[in-house]
Design a protein around this motif. Structure first.
Motif, PDB file in Angstrom:
ATOM      1  N   PHE A 213      11.579  -7.763   8.891  1.00 29.67           N
ATOM      2  CA  PHE A 213      10.741  -7.898   7.701  1.00 29.67           C
ATOM      3  C   PHE A 213      11.482  -8.633   6.587  1.00 29.67           C
ATOM      4  CE2 PHE A 213       8.978  -5.893   3.742  1.00 29.67           C
ATOM      5  CZ  PHE A 213       7.714  -6.459   3.833  1.00 29.67           C
ATOM      6  N   ASN A 214      10.852  -9.692   6.102  1.00 35.93           N
ATOM      7  CA  ASN A 214      11.347 -10.459   4.952  1.00 35.93           C
ATOM      8  C   ASN A 214      12.615 -11.278   5.198  1.00 35.93           C
ATOM      9  OD1 ASN A 214      10.154  -8.761   1.946  1.00 35.93           O
ATOM     10  ND2 ASN A 214       9.110  -9.876   3.522  1.00 35.93           N
TER      11      ASN A 214
ATOM     12  N   SER B 202      11.350 -18.330   3.043  1.00 38.15           N
ATOM     13  CA  SER B 202      10.969 -17.804   1.745  1.00 38.15           C
ATOM     14  C   SER B 202      10.608 -19.000   0.868  1.00 38.15           C
ATOM     15  CB  SER B 202      12.138 -17.030   1.132  1.00 38.15           C
ATOM     16  OG  SER B 202      13.250 -17.889   0.990  1.00 38.15           O
TER      17      SER B 202
ATOM     18  N   SER C 111       6.343 -16.715  -1.019  1.00 32.81           N
ATOM     19  CA  SER C 111       6.639 -15.993   0.217  1.00 32.81           C
ATOM     20  C   SER C 111       8.035 -15.375   0.200  1.00 32.81           C
ATOM     21  CB  SER C 111       6.542 -16.949   1.419  1.00 32.81           C
ATOM     22  OG  SER C 111       7.020 -16.310   2.587  1.00 32.81           O
ATOM     23  N   PHE C 112       8.096 -14.152   0.721  1.00 31.22           N
ATOM     24  CA  PHE C 112       9.386 -13.482   0.879  1.00 31.22           C
ATOM     25  C   PHE C 112       9.919 -13.665   2.301  1.00 31.22           C
ATOM     26  CE2 PHE C 112       7.838 -11.295  -2.885  1.00 31.22           C
ATOM     27  CZ  PHE C 112       8.997 -11.225  -3.661  1.00 31.22           C
TER      28      PHE C 112
ATOM     29  N   ASP D   2       6.699 -11.864   7.231  1.00 27.25           N
ATOM     30  CA  ASP D   2       5.938 -10.784   6.599  1.00 27.25           C
ATOM     31  C   ASP D   2       5.607  -9.637   7.553  1.00 27.25           C
ATOM     32  OD1 ASP D   2       4.151 -12.054   8.183  1.00 27.25           O
ATOM     33  OD2 ASP D   2       2.660 -12.447   6.632  1.00 27.25           O
TER      34      ASP D   2
ATOM     35  N   LEU E  20      15.856 -12.213  -1.561  1.00 31.26           N
ATOM     36  CA  LEU E  20      15.472 -10.877  -2.038  1.00 31.26           C
ATOM     37  C   LEU E  20      16.271 -10.492  -3.281  1.00 31.26           C
ATOM     38  CD1 LEU E  20      15.149  -8.898   1.327  1.00 31.26           C
ATOM     39  CD2 LEU E  20      13.381 -10.142   0.067  1.00 31.26           C
TER      40      LEU E  20
ATOM     41  N   GLY F 201      11.894  -9.011  -5.692  1.00 35.01           N
ATOM     42  CA  GLY F 201      12.801  -8.795  -4.569  1.00 35.01           C
ATOM     43  C   GLY F 201      13.212  -7.334  -4.425  1.00 35.01           C
TER      44      GLY F 201
ATOM     45  N   GLU G  80      11.567  -4.695  -5.016  1.00 33.52           N
ATOM     46  CA  GLU G  80      10.504  -3.943  -4.337  1.00 33.52           C
ATOM     47  C   GLU G  80      10.602  -4.135  -2.813  1.00 33.52           C
ATOM     48  OE1 GLU G  80       5.999  -4.534  -4.949  1.00 33.52           O
ATOM     49  OE2 GLU G  80       6.965  -4.521  -6.941  1.00 33.52           O
ATOM     50  N   ARG G  81      10.881  -5.373  -2.461  1.00 36.67           N
ATOM     51  CA  ARG G  81      11.012  -5.691  -1.037  1.00 36.67           C
ATOM     52  C   ARG G  81      12.204  -4.953  -0.420  1.00 36.67           C
ATOM     53  NH1 ARG G  81       6.818  -8.740   1.242  1.00 36.67           N
ATOM     54  NH2 ARG G  81       5.481  -9.088  -0.550  1.00 36.67           N
TER      55      ARG G  81
ATOM     56  N   GLN H   6      11.249  -1.579   0.292  1.00 38.68           N
ATOM     57  CA  GLN H   6      10.434  -1.462   1.517  1.00 38.68           C
ATOM     58  C   GLN H   6      11.328  -1.460   2.762  1.00 38.68           C
ATOM     59  OE1 GLN H   6       7.663  -4.692   0.137  1.00 38.68           O
ATOM     60  NE2 GLN H   6       6.187  -3.506   1.315  1.00 38.68           N
TER      61      GLN H   6
END
Lengths: 86, 404, 291
Positions: free
Chosen positions: C137-138, C146, C150-151, C154, C265, C271, C273-274, C277
């Motif tokens: 993820f990411n 990125s 976009s990170f 996804d 990130l 970032g 927040e990501r 996650q």
């Protein structure tokens, strides 16, 4: 040379390709610090750390690409990466 | 030329074409059978499965794989360890194998595979034409087409002998028209075990995957080497031209049966009109030839039994004195409006002194029935070509009139 | 111990694949046959007419290694040559989780006696770091870069070991090249257990992930220590052993900041927040496996 049909190669033949030329930094042992734990030999992605009769190891500079994993992982900091002069 | 056959009538039996093939495979003593069911190949693999269930194929593993792609891929591994390998497929399954076909021949693995020729989707069709195997002509597989179930039965053993020869080592696709041969019951002599044991030696490849002698198969070839491997495959194909003839002769000597090597001929010696075709249509054409010969029409048939390697010399030798050559194809190269056999026949004539008018008909697509009347009509048109020259070089047969 | 993957291969300095292959062969020994689908390991070890393999080895195609392995096993059995010979497939994450998935599924369902080792460097490295089903993820890859909106990738990583467990495999284990002795022990167990066994080795790629060539093992260890790559063994569907992290557990940030592929990130708005996650993914692993 004889080409075997189907593109078959005889085993263990990349040893003709001396990848040591890729190297920028060369690993050097400080045998005073080395405790013969064998971790460097185990980790070497190029199988270019060879055991010596006395239980220490030596680098095979014909193949060592100078990645530095051995130096980074050595628990006794017994390997130094030295800029190689060519 | 058609030959006097030495068939022991007491040995004859009536079976389905698929059973005859399965029986032949069993007699050839394969080590690994790997297949995925697809109509109209299913009866072959069902019969083989029953043989396995009854313990009739010793030293053999049968793999019920999850796709045709894996069916042939598994055999890459099996053949590389020295196993005699068999598969069967058709149509969509053969097309799915496309990538593996190149791989098998490139690695020089002598796999033998039956193709029950069937049309290719879309539109989906389960019926016969030869688009499937023709579309795989450049994959480095020896490709042979049988006329009847006796021939496909015998061809199976011949294919192993040709493919596994140390000078050849190329895989073989043995083709039979789907349903027309795979599902028909005909009298034949099932492949004899005792003679086959003598005819077909054990498969003992020179190079295998063996821990005692570690070799690497399927290496990465850069531009310095790639060409040579293709060249060696082509040389093996050229050597197989003679091998195919020799094996047919040896088979004739030992079994008394002969259906041709690279080609076979029927009433060609004095023929003005020579028809060329592959597969079961050959039987229909022979009947037409017989009928027209009664009316003194000088027509003959050149059966192309081996499509790869392409028997250029054998074909030109037969057709060089004809007045017109008619090539029937159960396939089409879309965008060229020609069948493959027609295109290739013309190409082998081009740089020669032979100037025989050659015309092509694309016929029997998707299982469209090929009637004797249709063949007769084509021969009538060929007769016109003899008089007036070529009007239409290549055409579809029997297209619905509202489309024309 | 003499490596059965000999030097002179064209792997990058600090190559994870070479390490994973070497460890696998240390466990399997000389009496094995290796199948290698298309990928870095295949290309770098077998530039014709040379090969770095001291054991019999075959490369067929990208998507068929499971089937080729099963055919080798069947062939050896039929010829009465199986004896103690081990059939081992070593494939990358692309050849395993994505394009090769079907053939592996078929081989495992048929129950062949073989060991499949996935060497997972989390993208298509051989073709230039494109996203695979194993890309986390990411992570930023060349096909999931990125960017302003976009990170990076996804989707979370596909859980391949769970899929292999679902096939009824008698032995499934995860491992990491950062813990070579653990990896060797697990491969030894896998080849010993009869039937289709599966090893999934995490393998950080210096080139694709963006870290110094000397850090391959360090990054691998950190993935494990954050809980993002849990090490466990499953026998007949039950977890039988896990590597406990206890108080040594590290925040995912420590792992992410070592790598260029996660750099965005730390620079992009949102970032944090990501990263939270991703921390949640690690926390879930820690809870699920009792790390």
């Amino acid at each position: 040379m004889t080409l075997l049909p189907g593109g078959i190669c005889r085993g263990s033949t990349t040893v003709v390709n001396k990848t040591g030329g890729w190297r920028t930094f060369m690993p050097v042992y400080d045998y005073d610090k080395c405790v013969k734990c064998k971790l460097c030999e185990l980790l070497c992605p190029d199988a270019s750390i060879d055991p010596r009769d006395d239980g220490f190891f030596e680098f095979n500079y014909d193949f060592c690409k100078g990645c530095g994993i051995c130096a980074n992982e050595c628990p006794k900091s017994a390997i130094e990466m030295v800029l190689e002069e060519k | 030329m058609s030959r006097e056959m030495n068939i022991d009538k007491s040995k004859m039996t009536v079976v389905e074409g698929s059973y005859a093939v399965a029986h032949s495979v069993k007699v050839c003593k394969p080590n690994v059978i790997s297949a995925y069911p697809i109509t109209p190949q299913t009866h072959i693999v069902e019969d083989l499965s029953q043989f396995m269930a009854d313990g009739e194929i010793p030293n053999c593993e049968y793999l019920n794989v999850e796709s045709e792609f894996s069916a042939l891929s598994a055999l890459v591994g099996s053949a590389a360890v020295g196993a005699r390998c068999y598969s069967a497929t058709t149509s969509q399954g053969l097309e799915l194998m496309h990538e593996v076909l190149f791989n098998v021949s490139g690695m020089r693995l002598p796999v033998v595979m039956t193709v029950t020729n069937r049309a290719v989707s879309a539109p989906i069709s389960i019926w016969n034409d030869q688009q499937d195997s023709i579309s795989q002509r450049d994959t480095g597989w020896i490709q042979m087409h049988a006329e009847n179930i006796q021939e496909i039965s015998d061809m199976t053993a011949q294919a192993y002998k040709i493919s596994e020869d140390k000078d050849i080592m190329m895989p073989s696709m043995v083709c039979m028209d789907g349903f027309i041969l795979s599902h028909v019951y005909e009298p034949l002599v099932l492949l004899e075990q005792d003679i086959t044991d003598e005819f077909l030696p054990r498969y003992e490849p020179e190079y295998t995957l063996d821990p005692k002698n570690p070799l690497s198969f399927g290496a990465f070839a850069d531009p310095n080497y790639y060409t040579e491997f293709r060249y060696m495959q082509q040389q093996a194909m050229e050597r197989s031209l003679k091998k195919i003839e020799d094996v047919a002769e040896e088979f004739y000597d030992m079994y008394g049966r002969y259906f041709g090597g690279l080609i076979d001929e029927y009433q060609t010696e004095d023929a003005d009109i020579i028809l060329m075709a592959m597969g079961s249509i050959v039987g229909t054409i022979k009947d037409v030839v017989d009928k027209l010969r009664e009316n003194n029409v000088k027509v003959g048939l050149l059966k192309v039994r081996t499509f790869r390697p392409f028997p250029a010399e054998a074909i030109t030798n037969v057709i060089k004195d004809a007045k017109v050559v008619v090539v029937l194809d159960k396939n089409i190269s879309l965008g060229l409006n020609e069948g493959a056999l027609f295109t290739e026949t013309k190409s082998v004539l081009y740089n020669t002194d032979i100037r025989v008018p050659t015309i092509g008909y694309m016929i029997g697509h998707g299982g469209r029935d090929i009637k004797m009347d249709t063949i007769e009509r084509i021969i009538d048109e060929a007769t016109e070509v003899m008089k007036t020259g070529i009007k239409k070089e290549s055409q579809f047969v029997d297209v619905r009139e509202d489309l024309l | 111990m003499k490596s059965l993957l000999v030097p002179g291969h064209r792997g990058c300095a600090g190559c994870c694949d070479a390490m994973a292959a070497k460890f696998t062969l240390m466990a399997a020994g000389e009496d094995c046959i290796v199948v290698n689908p298309t990928g870095c390991l295949e290309v770098m070890t077998t530039p014709y007419p040379e090969t770095a393999w001291a054991v019999p080895w075959i490369h067929s195609l990208f998507e068929n290694a499971g089937a080729v392995g099963s055919g080798i096993e069947a062939g050896l059995k039929a010829l009465g040559k199986m004896n103690d010979t081990k059939v081992i497939v070593m494939g990358g994450d692309g050849g395993t989780l994505d394009i090769g998935m079907q053939a592996i599924s078929g081989a495992f369902e048929r129950g062949h006696d073989m060991t499949y080792v996935c060497i997972d460097n989390e993208a298509y490295m051989n073709t230039g770091v494109q996203r695979s089903g194993a890309t986390p993820f990411n992570a930023s890859t060349t096909t999931s870069p990125s960017g302003k909106v976009s990170f990076g990738n996804d989707r979370p990583k596909k859980n391949m070991p769970a899929i292999m467990v679902a096939h009824g495999s008698p032995y499934v284990a995860t491992c990491s090249i950062g813990f070579p002795k653990d990896m060797i022990r697990k491969v030894e167990r896998a080849v010993e257990v009869e039937g289709p066994t599966y090893i999934h080795s995490h393998a950080p790629c210096t080139t694709g992930w963006g870290f110094d060539t000397s850090k391959t093992v360090e990054v691998a260890k950190m993935a494990v220590m954050t809980g993002l790559w849990p090490l466990y063994e499953m026998e007949d569907g039950e977890v039988t052993r896990v590597k406990k992290l206890g108080k040594k557990v590290q925040p995912v940030e420590e792992y992410l900041k070592m790598q260029r592929r996660f750099k965005h990130l730390f620079t992009m708005e949102g970032g944090e927040e990501r990263i939270a996650q991703i921390q949640a993914l690690a926390d879930k692993n820690i809870e699920d496996y009792g790390l």
